[in-house]
Design a protein around this motif. Structure first.
Motif, PDB file in Angstrom:
ATOM      1  N   ALA A 195      11.647  22.289 -31.298  1.00 33.47           N
ATOM      2  CA  ALA A 195      12.067  23.296 -30.330  1.00 33.47           C
ATOM      3  C   ALA A 195      12.529  22.536 -29.089  1.00 33.47           C
ATOM      4  O   ALA A 195      11.720  22.131 -28.265  1.00 33.47           O
ATOM      5  CB  ALA A 195      10.925  24.251 -29.998  1.00 33.47           C
ATOM      6  N   PHE A 196      13.812  22.313 -28.988  1.00 38.80           N
ATOM      7  CA  PHE A 196      14.368  21.441 -27.962  1.00 38.80           C
ATOM      8  C   PHE A 196      14.066  21.938 -26.551  1.00 38.80           C
ATOM      9  O   PHE A 196      13.837  21.155 -25.630  1.00 38.80           O
ATOM     10  CB  PHE A 196      15.876  21.329 -28.168  1.00 38.80           C
ATOM     11  N   CYS A 197      14.055  23.260 -26.398  1.00 37.74           N
ATOM     12  CA  CYS A 197      13.785  23.864 -25.091  1.00 37.74           C
ATOM     13  C   CYS A 197      13.513  25.350 -25.286  1.00 37.74           C
ATOM     14  O   CYS A 197      13.495  25.845 -26.412  1.00 37.74           O
ATOM     15  CB  CYS A 197      14.967  23.660 -24.142  1.00 37.74           C
ATOM     16  N   LEU A 198      13.307  26.058 -24.180  1.00 42.44           N
ATOM     17  CA  LEU A 198      13.193  27.504 -24.218  1.00 42.44           C
ATOM     18  C   LEU A 198      14.576  28.133 -24.349  1.00 42.44           C
ATOM     19  O   LEU A 198      15.567  27.602 -23.833  1.00 42.44           O
ATOM     20  CB  LEU A 198      12.536  28.022 -22.940  1.00 42.44           C
ATOM     21  N   TYR A 199      14.626  29.280 -24.995  1.00 44.26           N
ATOM     22  CA  TYR A 199      15.893  29.999 -25.091  1.00 44.26           C
ATOM     23  C   TYR A 199      16.414  30.352 -23.706  1.00 44.26           C
ATOM     24  O   TYR A 199      17.612  30.263 -23.439  1.00 44.26           O
ATOM     25  CB  TYR A 199      15.718  31.268 -25.933  1.00 44.26           C
ATOM     26  N   GLU A 200      15.505  30.716 -22.811  1.00 40.03           N
ATOM     27  CA  GLU A 200      15.932  31.095 -21.462  1.00 40.03           C
ATOM     28  C   GLU A 200      16.480  29.908 -20.670  1.00 40.03           C
ATOM     29  O   GLU A 200      17.173  30.093 -19.669  1.00 40.03           O
ATOM     30  CB  GLU A 200      14.786  31.737 -20.688  1.00 40.03           C
ATOM     31  N   ARG A 204      20.728  25.190 -19.399  1.00 43.30           N
ATOM     32  CA  ARG A 204      20.350  23.935 -18.738  1.00 43.30           C
ATOM     33  C   ARG A 204      20.302  22.767 -19.711  1.00 43.30           C
ATOM     34  O   ARG A 204      20.822  21.687 -19.418  1.00 43.30           O
ATOM     35  CB  ARG A 204      18.984  24.116 -18.068  1.00 43.30           C
ATOM     36  N   PHE A 205      19.695  22.978 -20.886  1.00 41.33           N
ATOM     37  CA  PHE A 205      19.473  21.872 -21.828  1.00 41.33           C
ATOM     38  C   PHE A 205      20.453  21.844 -23.007  1.00 41.33           C
ATOM     39  O   PHE A 205      20.509  20.850 -23.718  1.00 41.33           O
ATOM     40  CB  PHE A 205      18.033  21.927 -22.353  1.00 41.33           C
ATOM     41  N   LYS A 206      21.178  22.935 -23.225  1.00 42.10           N
ATOM     42  CA  LYS A 206      22.230  23.020 -24.235  1.00 42.10           C
ATOM     43  C   LYS A 206      21.779  22.565 -25.634  1.00 42.10           C
ATOM     44  O   LYS A 206      22.352  21.640 -26.231  1.00 42.10           O
ATOM     45  CB  LYS A 206      23.451  22.236 -23.780  1.00 42.10           C
ATOM     46  N   PRO A 207      20.776  23.203 -26.173  1.00 42.00           N
ATOM     47  CA  PRO A 207      20.255  22.794 -27.489  1.00 42.00           C
ATOM     48  C   PRO A 207      21.257  22.976 -28.622  1.00 42.00           C
ATOM     49  O   PRO A 207      21.321  22.148 -29.542  1.00 42.00           O
ATOM     50  CB  PRO A 207      19.038  23.699 -27.680  1.00 42.00           C
ATOM     51  N   TYR A 208      22.041  24.052 -28.584  1.00 38.73           N
ATOM     52  CA  TYR A 208      22.926  24.339 -29.708  1.00 38.73           C
ATOM     53  C   TYR A 208      24.073  23.333 -29.794  1.00 38.73           C
ATOM     54  O   TYR A 208      24.515  22.986 -30.890  1.00 38.73           O
ATOM     55  CB  TYR A 208      23.440  25.766 -29.614  1.00 38.73           C
ATOM     56  N   GLU A 209      24.521  22.847 -28.660  1.00 37.13           N
ATOM     57  CA  GLU A 209      25.553  21.805 -28.663  1.00 37.13           C
ATOM     58  C   GLU A 209      25.026  20.513 -29.282  1.00 37.13           C
ATOM     59  O   GLU A 209      25.802  19.699 -29.791  1.00 37.13           O
ATOM     60  CB  GLU A 209      26.035  21.540 -27.238  1.00 37.13           C
ATOM     61  N   LYS A 210      23.706  20.329 -29.231  1.00 39.93           N
ATOM     62  CA  LYS A 210      23.073  19.116 -29.764  1.00 39.93           C
ATOM     63  C   LYS A 210      22.465  19.359 -31.144  1.00 39.93           C
ATOM     64  O   LYS A 210      21.684  18.540 -31.636  1.00 39.93           O
ATOM     65  CB  LYS A 210      22.002  18.643 -28.784  1.00 39.93           C
ATOM     66  N   ALA A 215      12.403  27.521 -28.734  1.00 39.10           N
ATOM     67  CA  ALA A 215      11.115  28.084 -29.115  1.00 39.10           C
ATOM     68  C   ALA A 215      11.283  29.492 -29.677  1.00 39.10           C
ATOM     69  O   ALA A 215      10.583  29.889 -30.615  1.00 39.10           O
ATOM     70  CB  ALA A 215      10.162  28.082 -27.925  1.00 39.10           C
ATOM     71  N   LEU A 216      12.201  30.247 -29.121  1.00 38.13           N
ATOM     72  CA  LEU A 216      12.482  31.594 -29.620  1.00 38.13           C
ATOM     73  C   LEU A 216      12.986  31.533 -31.055  1.00 38.13           C
ATOM     74  O   LEU A 216      12.522  32.295 -31.919  1.00 38.13           O
ATOM     75  CB  LEU A 216      13.522  32.270 -28.727  1.00 38.13           C
ATOM     76  N   ASP A 217      13.925  30.635 -31.320  1.00 40.04           N
ATOM     77  CA  ASP A 217      14.464  30.482 -32.673  1.00 40.04           C
ATOM     78  C   ASP A 217      13.363  30.092 -33.657  1.00 40.04           C
ATOM     79  O   ASP A 217      13.310  30.609 -34.781  1.00 40.04           O
ATOM     80  CB  ASP A 217      15.540  29.399 -32.693  1.00 40.04           C
ATOM     81  N   GLU A 245       2.255  26.702 -22.146  1.00 40.65           N
ATOM     82  CA  GLU A 245       2.152  28.141 -21.896  1.00 40.65           C
ATOM     83  C   GLU A 245       3.467  28.861 -22.186  1.00 40.65           C
ATOM     84  O   GLU A 245       3.490  29.886 -22.877  1.00 40.65           O
ATOM     85  CB  GLU A 245       1.744  28.377 -20.440  1.00 40.65           C
ATOM     86  N   ARG A 246       4.574  28.328 -21.677  1.00 42.76           N
ATOM     87  CA  ARG A 246       5.850  29.038 -21.783  1.00 42.76           C
ATOM     88  C   ARG A 246       6.440  28.959 -23.185  1.00 42.76           C
ATOM     89  O   ARG A 246       6.985  29.952 -23.692  1.00 42.76           O
ATOM     90  CB  ARG A 246       6.832  28.490 -20.749  1.00 42.76           C
ATOM     91  N   TYR A 247       6.357  27.810 -23.839  1.00 43.33           N
ATOM     92  CA  TYR A 247       6.875  27.695 -25.204  1.00 43.33           C
ATOM     93  C   TYR A 247       6.061  28.573 -26.152  1.00 43.33           C
ATOM     94  O   TYR A 247       6.608  29.223 -27.048  1.00 43.33           O
ATOM     95  CB  TYR A 247       6.816  26.246 -25.681  1.00 43.33           C
ATOM     96  N   THR A 248       4.736  28.574 -25.965  1.00 40.57           N
ATOM     97  CA  THR A 248       3.879  29.402 -26.803  1.00 40.57           C
ATOM     98  C   THR A 248       4.246  30.872 -26.654  1.00 40.57           C
ATOM     99  O   THR A 248       4.383  31.598 -27.651  1.00 40.57           O
ATOM    100  CB  THR A 248       2.401  29.190 -26.440  1.00 40.57           C
ATOM    101  N   ALA A 249       4.425  31.307 -25.414  1.00 40.32           N
ATOM    102  CA  ALA A 249       4.749  32.708 -25.159  1.00 40.32           C
ATOM    103  C   ALA A 249       6.100  33.089 -25.760  1.00 40.32           C
ATOM    104  O   ALA A 249       6.247  34.169 -26.351  1.00 40.32           O
ATOM    105  CB  ALA A 249       4.738  32.975 -23.654  1.00 40.32           C
ATOM    106  N   GLU A 250       7.091  32.213 -25.624  1.00 33.18           N
ATOM    107  CA  GLU A 250       8.413  32.559 -26.142  1.00 33.18           C
ATOM    108  C   GLU A 250       8.399  32.640 -27.668  1.00 33.18           C
ATOM    109  O   GLU A 250       8.957  33.573 -28.256  1.00 33.18           O
ATOM    110  CB  GLU A 250       9.449  31.541 -25.676  1.00 33.18           C
ATOM    111  N   ALA A 251       7.766  31.671 -28.334  1.00 30.12           N
ATOM    112  CA  ALA A 251       7.685  31.728 -29.799  1.00 30.12           C
ATOM    113  C   ALA A 251       6.882  32.940 -30.249  1.00 30.12           C
ATOM    114  O   ALA A 251       7.237  33.606 -31.231  1.00 30.12           O
ATOM    115  CB  ALA A 251       7.062  30.444 -30.335  1.00 30.12           C
TER     116      ALA A 251
END
Length: 279
Positions: A195-200, A204-210, A215-217, A245-251
């Motif tokens: 999980a490269f980063c949060l969906y929100e 900022r981190f551009k996971p899909y380009e990489k 975490a949502l996915d 905390e934030r990654y857990t909540a988003e997933a």
């Protein structure tokens, strides 16, 4: 417990992290350790020391792919194990498993960079073992089945294994799940997923380009595949203070099972009714 095992996260970060070590981990069964990847340098030696994992307890390593943040630490493992063999401090063989490119890269780097007396151990006590997708090997008494994750960037293998208590653990490597591997992943008790980063934070981190996911996915995937426990790793390191905390909540917004977002060196007991953090 006789059948209990634990997972030790030696590193949780992606290739560019400096505030945490690159993603790698060990499965522990009593006093034996199965190492999966080794990060990008000799930091693996420090992480093993901090986790109280002796080199003498590691006889199998699985390398998912040949990217620097996964394979270069293995060179240091080879060097240190070879030195330990020379001193009589390591008994038996070290077997390093990976696909053809992993084996080729390891062999080339070792022969180009390590002293001859270290290289002389290759093919003797230190064995580079090529595995193909669908093939199996033994590690700490477990049967480990490899599979090609159908990477869009670099040939990469994940694996699945049945734990002593019957639980199925699956490692997806560090790229998003591909539906061609449904047979390996569906219904897993434990899914280890990047999980490269949060969906929100995607802008900022551009996971899909990489070619990475969020975490949502990962939470949505775990729900779709009927997974029981989801463990997230290979993240950015700019939000470590709030990552768990934030990654857990988003997933968890997509997945009703248990979500784990471990820190470096965190230990998780792999139990049938969900794990517990050992430290």
């Amino acid at each position: 417990m006789e059948n209990s095992m634990k997972l030790i996260m030696l590193g949780t970060g992606n290739a560019a992290t400096v505030a945490c070590y690159n993603t790698c981990f060990a499965l522990c069964r009593e006093d034996k350790y199965f190492l999966v990847d080794a990060g990008g340098g000799n930091g693996i030696l420090s992480q093993l020391q901090k986790a109280h994992i002796p080199l003498s307890g590691i006889h199998e390593i699985f390398v998912t792919h040949a990217h620097t943040d996964h394979i270069l630490g293995v060179i240091w493992m080879i060097r240190m194990v070879a030195q330990a063999i020379q001193k009589g401090e390591y008994q038996g063989e070290l077997r390093i498993y990976g696909h053809d490119k992993v084996v080729q890269v390891l062999d080339w780097i070792c022969r180009m960079t390590l002293p001859k007396k270290i290289v002389a151990r290759l093919g003797e006590e230190i064995l580079l073992c090529e595995v193909k997708s669908g093939e199996k090997f033994q590690a700490i008494g477990l049967e480990v089945e490899c599979f090609d994750i159908a990477s869009t960037k670099e040939k990469q293998f994940g694996f699945r294994t049945c734990l002593p208590d019957g639980q199925l653990l699956v490692c997806l490597g560090d790229e998003p799940y591909n539906a061609c591997n449904q047979m390996y992943v569906e219904g897993a008790d434990w899914l280890l997923c990047e999980a490269f980063c949060l969906y929100e934070d995607r802008e900022r981190f551009k996971p899909y380009e990489k070619h990475h996911s969020t975490a949502l996915d990962a939470g949505r995937l775990a729900a779709q595949l009927g997974v029981k426990n989801l463990l997230l790793y290979h993240t950015e390191d700019k939000t470590l203070a709030t990552r768990k905390e934030r990654y857990t909540a988003e997933a968890a917004s997509q997945f009703s099972g248990k979500v784990y977002v471990p820190e470096d060196l965190e230990e998780i007991l792999l139990r049938g009714n969900g794990g517990t953090t050992a430290q």
